[in-house]
Design a protein around this motif. Structure first.
Motif, PDB file in Angstrom:
ATOM      1  N   GLN A   3      68.222 -16.559  45.108  1.00  0.00           N
ATOM      2  CA  GLN A   3      67.100 -16.095  44.309  1.00  0.00           C
ATOM      3  C   GLN A   3      67.070 -14.568  44.353  1.00  0.00           C
ATOM      4  N   LEU A   4      66.859 -13.969  43.200  1.00  0.00           N
ATOM      5  CA  LEU A   4      66.871 -12.515  43.087  1.00  0.00           C
ATOM      6  C   LEU A   4      65.562 -12.030  42.456  1.00  0.00           C
ATOM      7  N   VAL A   5      64.999 -10.999  43.054  1.00  0.00           N
ATOM      8  CA  VAL A   5      63.757 -10.434  42.524  1.00  0.00           C
ATOM      9  C   VAL A   5      63.917  -8.922  42.437  1.00  0.00           C
ATOM     10  N   GLU A   6      63.854  -8.403  41.214  1.00  0.00           N
ATOM     11  CA  GLU A   6      63.954  -6.955  41.006  1.00  0.00           C
ATOM     12  C   GLU A   6      62.574  -6.312  41.079  1.00  0.00           C
ATOM     13  N   SER A  30      75.477 -11.170  52.298  1.00  0.00           N
ATOM     14  CA  SER A  30      76.618 -10.290  52.535  1.00  0.00           C
ATOM     15  C   SER A  30      77.890 -10.808  51.894  1.00  0.00           C
ATOM     16  N   ALA A  31      77.912 -12.092  51.558  1.00  0.00           N
ATOM     17  CA  ALA A  31      79.105 -12.673  50.944  1.00  0.00           C
ATOM     18  C   ALA A  31      79.090 -12.542  49.426  1.00  0.00           C
ATOM     19  N   ASN A  32      78.018 -11.999  48.895  1.00  0.00           N
ATOM     20  CA  ASN A  32      77.911 -11.868  47.447  1.00  0.00           C
ATOM     21  C   ASN A  32      78.316 -10.487  46.984  1.00  0.00           C
ATOM     22  N   SER A  33      78.925 -10.442  45.812  1.00  0.00           N
ATOM     23  CA  SER A  33      79.030  -9.185  45.103  1.00  0.00           C
ATOM     24  C   SER A  33      77.867  -9.119  44.123  1.00  0.00           C
ATOM     25  N   MET A  34      77.346  -7.931  43.939  1.00  0.00           N
ATOM     26  CA  MET A  34      76.140  -7.765  43.145  1.00  0.00           C
ATOM     27  C   MET A  34      76.412  -6.858  41.957  1.00  0.00           C
ATOM     28  N   GLY A  35      75.790  -7.193  40.850  1.00  0.00           N
ATOM     29  CA  GLY A  35      75.926  -6.374  39.662  1.00  0.00           C
ATOM     30  C   GLY A  35      74.578  -5.995  39.097  1.00  0.00           C
ATOM     31  N   TRP A  36      74.561  -4.900  38.392  1.00  0.00           N
ATOM     32  CA  TRP A  36      73.379  -4.479  37.635  1.00  0.00           C
ATOM     33  C   TRP A  36      73.764  -4.440  36.150  1.00  0.00           C
ATOM     34  N   PHE A  37      72.908  -5.002  35.348  1.00  0.00           N
ATOM     35  CA  PHE A  37      73.083  -5.018  33.907  1.00  0.00           C
ATOM     36  C   PHE A  37      71.777  -4.555  33.266  1.00  0.00           C
ATOM     37  N   ALA A  97      74.041 -11.846  41.017  1.00  0.00           N
ATOM     38  CA  ALA A  97      74.853 -12.127  42.196  1.00  0.00           C
ATOM     39  C   ALA A  97      76.045 -12.993  41.822  1.00  0.00           C
ATOM     40  N   ARG A  98      77.142 -12.650  42.414  1.00  0.00           N
ATOM     41  CA  ARG A  98      78.381 -13.388  42.186  1.00  0.00           C
ATOM     42  C   ARG A  98      78.895 -13.842  43.548  1.00  0.00           C
ATOM     43  N   THR A  99      79.128 -15.145  43.675  1.00  0.00           N
ATOM     44  CA  THR A  99      79.576 -15.680  44.959  1.00  0.00           C
ATOM     45  C   THR A  99      81.064 -15.429  45.126  1.00  0.00           C
ATOM     46  N   SER A 100      81.378 -14.166  45.230  1.00  0.00           N
ATOM     47  CA  SER A 100      82.759 -13.741  45.380  1.00  0.00           C
ATOM     48  C   SER A 100      82.749 -12.419  46.133  1.00  0.00           C
ATOM     49  N   TYR A 101      83.842 -12.134  46.802  1.00  0.00           N
ATOM     50  CA  TYR A 101      83.925 -10.862  47.513  1.00  0.00           C
ATOM     51  C   TYR A 101      84.184  -9.689  46.565  1.00  0.00           C
ATOM     52  N   SER A 102      84.631  -9.979  45.367  1.00  0.00           N
ATOM     53  CA  SER A 102      84.890  -8.908  44.411  1.00  0.00           C
ATOM     54  C   SER A 102      83.889  -8.970  43.268  1.00  0.00           C
ATOM     55  N   GLY A 103      83.550  -7.813  42.753  1.00  0.00           N
ATOM     56  CA  GLY A 103      82.609  -7.761  41.656  1.00  0.00           C
ATOM     57  C   GLY A 103      83.293  -7.971  40.328  1.00  0.00           C
ATOM     58  N   SER A 104      82.495  -7.953  39.278  1.00  0.00           N
ATOM     59  CA  SER A 104      83.017  -8.130  37.931  1.00  0.00           C
ATOM     60  C   SER A 104      82.124  -7.389  36.945  1.00  0.00           C
ATOM     61  N   VAL A 105      82.718  -6.921  35.861  1.00  0.00           N
ATOM     62  CA  VAL A 105      81.932  -6.276  34.808  1.00  0.00           C
ATOM     63  C   VAL A 105      81.434  -7.304  33.800  1.00  0.00           C
ATOM     64  N   THR A 108      79.239 -13.086  32.474  1.00  0.00           N
ATOM     65  CA  THR A 108      79.483 -14.524  32.578  1.00  0.00           C
ATOM     66  C   THR A 108      80.025 -14.935  33.943  1.00  0.00           C
ATOM     67  N   GLU A 109      80.461 -13.970  34.727  1.00  0.00           N
ATOM     68  CA  GLU A 109      81.011 -14.281  36.047  1.00  0.00           C
ATOM     69  C   GLU A 109      79.979 -14.173  37.161  1.00  0.00           C
ATOM     70  N   TYR A 110      78.750 -13.978  36.806  1.00  0.00           N
ATOM     71  CA  TYR A 110      77.662 -13.947  37.781  1.00  0.00           C
ATOM     72  C   TYR A 110      76.853 -15.237  37.655  1.00  0.00           C
ATOM     73  N   GLU A 111      76.630 -15.885  38.781  1.00  0.00           N
ATOM     74  CA  GLU A 111      75.945 -17.165  38.760  1.00  0.00           C
ATOM     75  C   GLU A 111      74.431 -17.043  38.811  1.00  0.00           C
ATOM     76  N   TYR A 112      73.942 -16.007  39.436  1.00  0.00           N
ATOM     77  CA  TYR A 112      72.510 -15.907  39.672  1.00  0.00           C
ATOM     78  C   TYR A 112      71.970 -14.601  39.102  1.00  0.00           C
ATOM     79  N   TRP A 113      70.768 -14.682  38.548  1.00  0.00           N
ATOM     80  CA  TRP A 113      70.141 -13.540  37.892  1.00  0.00           C
ATOM     81  C   TRP A 113      68.687 -13.414  38.300  1.00  0.00           C
ATOM     82  N   GLY A 114      68.247 -12.179  38.367  1.00  0.00           N
ATOM     83  CA  GLY A 114      66.836 -11.935  38.547  1.00  0.00           C
ATOM     84  C   GLY A 114      66.110 -11.994  37.211  1.00  0.00           C
ATOM     85  N   GLN A 115      64.820 -11.777  37.266  1.00  0.00           N
ATOM     86  CA  GLN A 115      63.998 -11.877  36.068  1.00  0.00           C
ATOM     87  C   GLN A 115      63.988 -10.587  35.260  1.00  0.00           C
ATOM     88  N   GLY A 116      64.460  -9.509  35.860  1.00  0.00           N
ATOM     89  CA  GLY A 116      64.517  -8.238  35.168  1.00  0.00           C
ATOM     90  C   GLY A 116      63.307  -7.367  35.430  1.00  0.00           C
TER      91      GLY A 116
END
Length: 123
Positions: A3-6, A30-37, A97-105, A108-116
């Motif tokens: 769960q993500l809360v911005e 700590s096992a997640n890579s995180m992105g901002w969009f 959040a992406r359940t991977s050690y590497s991030g992505s641009v 579609t490769e992120y499984e979890y999203w905050g509400q913004g």
């Protein structure tokens, strides 16, 4: 599940700064890579930056040099520090959040999203 809360969005004048936070709960952060969009009104969501589990960062050209992403694994939180803000930075900002050690641009490769959280930059 993650769960993500911005938080931290708001109204700021051009040239100002904001720091957005994204608090995560659930799966080991700590096992997640995180992105901002971000998504401006009437436009598609676009990549802003990412931070891998190890702290490696990567930024979109449109924000490079003006933003910094960091993470505090002890607090399960990732941050987006934005400086020298411009009116064109106005958008709803999302962390993901992406359940991977590497991030992505790719969003579609992120499984979890905050509400913004809304960021509005006035000229």
């Amino acid at each position: 599940q993650v769960q993500l809360v911005e938080s931290g969005g708001g109204l700021v004048q051009a040239g100002g700064s904001l720091r957005l936070s994204c608090a995560a709960s659930g799966r080991a952060f700590s096992a997640n890579s995180m992105g901002w969009f971000r998504q401006a009104q009437g436009k598609e969501r676009e990549f802003v930056g990412l931070i891998s589990w190890s702290g490696t960062t990567y930024y979109a050209d449109s924000v490079k040099g003006r933003v910094t992403i960091s993470r505090d694994n002890a607090k399960n939180t990732v941050y987006l520090q934005m400086n020298s803000l411009k009116p064109e930075d106005t958008a709803v900002y999302y962390c993901a959040a992406r359940t991977s050690y590497s991030g992505s641009v790719r969003e579609t490769e992120y499984e979890y999203w905050g509400q913004g959280t809304q960021v509005t930059v006035s000229s």
